[in-house]
Design a protein around this motif. Structure first.
Motif, PDB file in Angstrom:
ATOM      1  N   ILE A 162     -17.596  -0.496  17.823  1.00  0.00           N
ATOM      2  CA  ILE A 162     -18.582   0.360  18.476  1.00  0.00           C
ATOM      3  C   ILE A 162     -19.041   1.407  17.472  1.00  0.00           C
ATOM      4  N   ILE A 163     -20.341   1.497  17.309  1.00  0.00           N
ATOM      5  CA  ILE A 163     -20.939   2.487  16.429  1.00  0.00           C
ATOM      6  C   ILE A 163     -21.598   3.556  17.294  1.00  0.00           C
ATOM      7  N   PHE A 164     -21.251   4.804  17.070  1.00  0.00           N
ATOM      8  CA  PHE A 164     -21.925   5.923  17.732  1.00  0.00           C
ATOM      9  C   PHE A 164     -22.843   6.572  16.701  1.00  0.00           C
ATOM     10  N   GLU A 165     -24.129   6.562  16.962  1.00  0.00           N
ATOM     11  CA  GLU A 165     -25.091   7.144  16.026  1.00  0.00           C
ATOM     12  C   GLU A 165     -25.777   8.321  16.707  1.00  0.00           C
ATOM     13  N   ASN A 166     -25.623   9.479  16.118  1.00  0.00           N
ATOM     14  CA  ASN A 166     -26.109  10.719  16.719  1.00  0.00           C
ATOM     15  C   ASN A 166     -27.378  11.183  15.996  1.00  0.00           C
ATOM     16  N   ARG A 167     -28.519  11.024  16.645  1.00  0.00           N
ATOM     17  CA  ARG A 167     -29.795  11.448  16.063  1.00  0.00           C
ATOM     18  C   ARG A 167     -30.241  12.811  16.580  1.00  0.00           C
ATOM     19  N   GLU A 168     -29.387  13.454  17.351  1.00  0.00           N
ATOM     20  CA  GLU A 168     -29.690  14.795  17.835  1.00  0.00           C
ATOM     21  C   GLU A 168     -29.083  15.837  16.888  1.00  0.00           C
ATOM     22  N   ASN A 169     -29.433  17.111  17.154  1.00  0.00           N
ATOM     23  CA  ASN A 169     -28.953  18.177  16.275  1.00  0.00           C
ATOM     24  C   ASN A 169     -27.747  18.915  16.842  1.00  0.00           C
ATOM     25  N   THR A 170     -27.074  18.308  17.810  1.00  0.00           N
ATOM     26  CA  THR A 170     -25.849  18.875  18.373  1.00  0.00           C
ATOM     27  C   THR A 170     -24.714  17.878  18.225  1.00  0.00           C
ATOM     28  N   ILE A 171     -23.499  18.397  18.079  1.00  0.00           N
ATOM     29  CA  ILE A 171     -22.337  17.530  17.943  1.00  0.00           C
ATOM     30  C   ILE A 171     -22.067  16.799  19.255  1.00  0.00           C
ATOM     31  N   GLN A 172     -21.561  15.574  19.162  1.00  0.00           N
ATOM     32  CA  GLN A 172     -21.173  14.760  20.316  1.00  0.00           C
ATOM     33  C   GLN A 172     -19.687  14.415  20.192  1.00  0.00           C
ATOM     34  N   THR A 173     -19.026  14.248  21.337  1.00  0.00           N
ATOM     35  CA  THR A 173     -17.698  13.641  21.314  1.00  0.00           C
ATOM     36  C   THR A 173     -17.635  12.593  22.423  1.00  0.00           C
ATOM     37  N   TYR A 174     -16.903  11.503  22.147  1.00  0.00           N
ATOM     38  CA  TYR A 174     -16.807  10.382  23.074  1.00  0.00           C
ATOM     39  C   TYR A 174     -15.347  10.030  23.330  1.00  0.00           C
ATOM     40  N   HIS A 175     -15.104   9.539  24.547  1.00  0.00           N
ATOM     41  CA  HIS A 175     -13.777   9.107  24.968  1.00  0.00           C
ATOM     42  C   HIS A 175     -13.894   7.737  25.626  1.00  0.00           C
ATOM     43  N   LEU A 176     -12.906   6.878  25.395  1.00  0.00           N
ATOM     44  CA  LEU A 176     -12.844   5.561  26.031  1.00  0.00           C
ATOM     45  C   LEU A 176     -11.567   5.474  26.838  1.00  0.00           C
ATOM     46  N   ASP A 177     -11.701   5.333  28.159  1.00  0.00           N
ATOM     47  CA  ASP A 177     -10.536   5.194  29.033  1.00  0.00           C
ATOM     48  C   ASP A 177      -9.884   3.820  28.837  1.00  0.00           C
ATOM     49  N   GLY A 178      -8.578   3.756  29.071  1.00  0.00           N
ATOM     50  CA  GLY A 178      -7.875   2.481  29.109  1.00  0.00           C
ATOM     51  C   GLY A 178      -7.454   1.924  27.772  1.00  0.00           C
ATOM     52  N   TYR A 179      -7.879   2.548  26.690  1.00  0.00           N
ATOM     53  CA  TYR A 179      -7.619   1.992  25.362  1.00  0.00           C
ATOM     54  C   TYR A 179      -7.324   3.099  24.363  1.00  0.00           C
ATOM     55  N   SER A 180      -6.615   2.739  23.320  1.00  0.00           N
ATOM     56  CA  SER A 180      -6.686   3.472  22.067  1.00  0.00           C
ATOM     57  C   SER A 180      -7.608   2.673  21.155  1.00  0.00           C
ATOM     58  N   PHE A 181      -8.249   3.370  20.241  1.00  0.00           N
ATOM     59  CA  PHE A 181      -9.102   2.679  19.271  1.00  0.00           C
ATOM     60  C   PHE A 181      -8.856   3.246  17.883  1.00  0.00           C
ATOM     61  N   PHE A 182      -9.316   2.534  16.887  1.00  0.00           N
ATOM     62  CA  PHE A 182      -9.157   2.963  15.502  1.00  0.00           C
ATOM     63  C   PHE A 182     -10.456   3.608  15.043  1.00  0.00           C
ATOM     64  N   ALA A 183     -10.407   4.904  14.765  1.00  0.00           N
ATOM     65  CA  ALA A 183     -11.585   5.623  14.266  1.00  0.00           C
ATOM     66  C   ALA A 183     -11.632   5.428  12.760  1.00  0.00           C
ATOM     67  N   VAL A 184     -12.462   4.485  12.313  1.00  0.00           N
ATOM     68  CA  VAL A 184     -12.402   4.013  10.925  1.00  0.00           C
ATOM     69  C   VAL A 184     -13.366   4.729   9.998  1.00  0.00           C
ATOM     70  N   ALA A 185     -14.366   5.443  10.539  1.00  0.00           N
ATOM     71  CA  ALA A 185     -15.313   6.114   9.641  1.00  0.00           C
ATOM     72  C   ALA A 185     -16.172   7.110  10.404  1.00  0.00           C
ATOM     73  N   ILE A 186     -16.507   8.199   9.726  1.00  0.00           N
ATOM     74  CA  ILE A 186     -17.570   9.118  10.126  1.00  0.00           C
ATOM     75  C   ILE A 186     -18.340   9.452   8.861  1.00  0.00           C
ATOM     76  N   GLU A 187     -19.669   9.235   8.902  1.00  0.00           N
ATOM     77  CA  GLU A 187     -20.484   9.485   7.722  1.00  0.00           C
ATOM     78  C   GLU A 187     -21.858  10.008   8.133  1.00  0.00           C
ATOM     79  N   PRO A 188     -22.525  10.731   7.226  1.00  0.00           N
ATOM     80  CA  PRO A 188     -23.899  11.174   7.499  1.00  0.00           C
ATOM     81  C   PRO A 188     -24.872   9.993   7.463  1.00  0.00           C
TER      82      PRO A 188
END
Length: 555
Positions: A434-460
């Motif tokens: 899953i790719i989260f792409e933020n084109r707005e000028n405010t920070i976002q945070t996301y949560h997924l119920d029922g799972y752990s996931f591997f946060a493999v990258a954050i880049e501009p």
């Protein structure tokens, strides 16, 4: 819905009978949820208390324990709790989101029963109904490793649960009216630490006590509405040892960024001259800065805290880079003995082929003059019947359609937004990206119920397939939340090995309430109890399934 006495007694009887089969231990909690008055920022307002307190009771348990929480709703409106980060293996029936459960009606009670299966770490609970999260009803859930499983640090002298976050003086009912009317809740009025918001120089009682030479564990969660924070201890380093259920390679930090929905554990050693010291919490990435302090007192210490506070991290663009670099410093401790997520072995995630890529772009929209938020052009609309119940009773087609949201965002994602229930079919045991792409000028945070996931990258910038070469495919942290900075993207990976209906959401609660969320429907093709529990007998029915005969359960 249980009656105030007999339902819980029935559960206790069932538990007593099953204990002889050597099940994992049970912990019982009884909560009376009421309104009260709090004034964290000096303005009295209606708050939500559990057994008369905010924060609520700490749920203290051990990996694989069974938890039963009997909630008496003494508010004047429906109520429901979710257990942020608890995976509820095979049991989305008690996930506590509007898509999975009917709320507890005023004057009634309901018993949540779940198991913290194969988990350790720091989590929190909060109400998902209305704008109750802005008023309280929040507390820490801490899961210890089993006694025979060593942890990668010495036992601390004590543990302290800390709920921090932003606070609004508007009141939760006024905030809900604003959102229902198509307006924003605006900016917060301050920061609280465990329901209090003291400032430097104020005469306050110490929140925690240290003995010189001993080490203490602070379990800290940002359960606010929209604001990232930074926390730091005056004169003391912090050793980060656990993040959202994973032991980390241990690094020392002077200060920690903690984004909305995230939890972590730090060790603090009492190695300074005995006196009082501040814990400082301050807002991040906001136009109007806010802060609060709480006091640590050494036993036998003399002297108030110094007014000279530890330095605040850089702000604005430079602060984003600083926070991204902090994220990159987090590494999973692969040698620590602990419960491992995803029992099929997907913690070797770097060697598994991706079967599906979902790219999500958030947007802020005005539809018929009213504010809405969306993912890939769909703004989620809650249904009268919880999605999971409609699906289980075979009447899903009367409430929603699957797969309205594309896996790739449309070219102009902010245009032609649909307001509709947002449910994607997920293939059981598929490994997805899953790719989260933020084109707005405010920070976002996301949560997924029922799972752990591997946060493999954050880049501009914008994501593209060639960006995968920058992924951490060895020791990315297994977690439940990810921050996406303005003009940046984040990538996560997980195996859909937990059957049920699971909420993926913005942790910014204004955005969640106005549609920036979706559900994964993950069905076991075998309809087997091995993969998912049947509908519990105590489940309250509502909407179009009220009065329908119960379908045959899984076998």
């Amino acid at each position: 819905m249980d009656s105030p006495n007999f339902g819980f007694l029935a559960v206790l009887l069932c538990v007593t009978m099953t204990l002889v089969t050597a099940e994992d231990p049970y912990h019982f909690f009884e909560w009376k949820v009421t309104y009260g008055t709090l004034s964290p920022l000096g303005v009295p307002q209606q708050a939500i208390l559990i057994n008369g307190k905010f924060p609520g009771p700490v749920i203290n348990c051990t990996s694989n324990n069974n938890i039963l929480v009997n909630v008496f709703n003494q508010l004047d409106e429906p109520l429901m709790f979710t257990w942020n980060g608890v995976q509820h293996r095979k049991n989305s029936w008690v996930d506590g989101t509007p898509g999975t459960m009917c709320p507890i009606q005023p004057g009634t009670n309901f018993t949540y029963k779940f198991q913290v299966k194969d988990q350790i770490g720091t989590y929190y609970y909060f109400p998902t109904t209305a704008l109750h999260r802005a008023a309280g009803g929040i507390g820490i859930l801490q899961v210890h490793s089993r006694p025979l499983i060593p942890v990668p640090f010495d036992n601390p002298a004590d543990e302290f649960a800390v709920v921090i976050g932003d606070w609004f003086n508007k009141g939760h009912k006024s905030m809900k009216s604003l959102l229902d009317g198509g307006k924003s809740i605006g900016r917060p009025d301050g920061i609280h630490i465990n329901g209090k918001s003291a400032q430097v120089g104020a005469q306050i009682e110490p929140s925690w006590t240290f003995e010189a030479g001993k080490t203490y564990r602070f379990r800290v969660c940002n359960a606010g509405m929209r604001t990232s924070v930074n926390f730091r201890f005056q004169g003391h380093d912090m050793k980060l040892v656990e993040l959202e259920g994973s032991h980390l390679m241990q690094n020392d930090y002077m200060s920690m960024d903690l984004h909305v929905g995230q939890c972590m554990s730090v060790l603090v050693t009492a190695d300074q001259p005995p006196k009082d010291y501040y814990l400082v919490v301050s807002s991040r990435f906001t136009k109007t800065p806010h802060s609060a302090v709480a006091t640590v007192r050494y036993t036998g210490g003399k002297g108030p805290p110094s007014p000279d506070l530890p330095p605040h991290p850089p702000g604005n663009t430079a602060g984003i880079a600083w926070s991204i670099n902090q994220f990159r410093s987090f590494r999973w401790n692969l040698t620590a003995s602990a419960a491992r997520p995803n029992p099929q072995g997907s913690y070797h995630y770097g060697k598994i082929n991706i079967t599906r890529t979902i790219k999500l772009v958030n947007s802020r929209n005005y539809i018929d003059g009213k504010l809405r938020f969306a993912l890939n052009g769909v703004s989620h609309l809650e249904t009268k019947t919880p999605l999971k119940l409609a699906e289980y009773f075979g009447v899903a087609d009367k409430e929603f359609k699957y797969d309205l949201m594309p896996d790739d965002p449309p070219a102009e994602v902010e245009k032609n937004v649909k307001i509709a229930p947002n449910v994607l079919n997920g293939t059981y045991r598929n490994f997805i990206e899953i790719i989260f792409e933020n084109r707005e000028n405010t920070i976002q945070t996301y949560h997924l119920d029922g799972y752990s996931f591997f946060a493999v990258a954050i880049e501009p910038g914008r994501w593209a397939p060639e960006k995968r070469k920058n992924y951490n495919l060895e020791d990315a942290v297994s977690r439940h939340n990810v921050a996406v900075f303005p003009g940046c993207w984040a990538a996560i990976m997980t195996t859909l090995d937990n059957a049920g209906m699971w909420n993926l959401r913005s942790e910014m609660w204004e955005r969640f309430y106005l549609g920036q969320q979706m559900y994964f429907s993950v069905l076991s093709p075998e309809r087997s109890l091995r993969d998912e529990y049947s509908l519990p007998d105590t489940t309250q029915l509502c909407g179009i399934v009220t009065g329908l005969p119960k379908p045959a359960g899984y076998v």
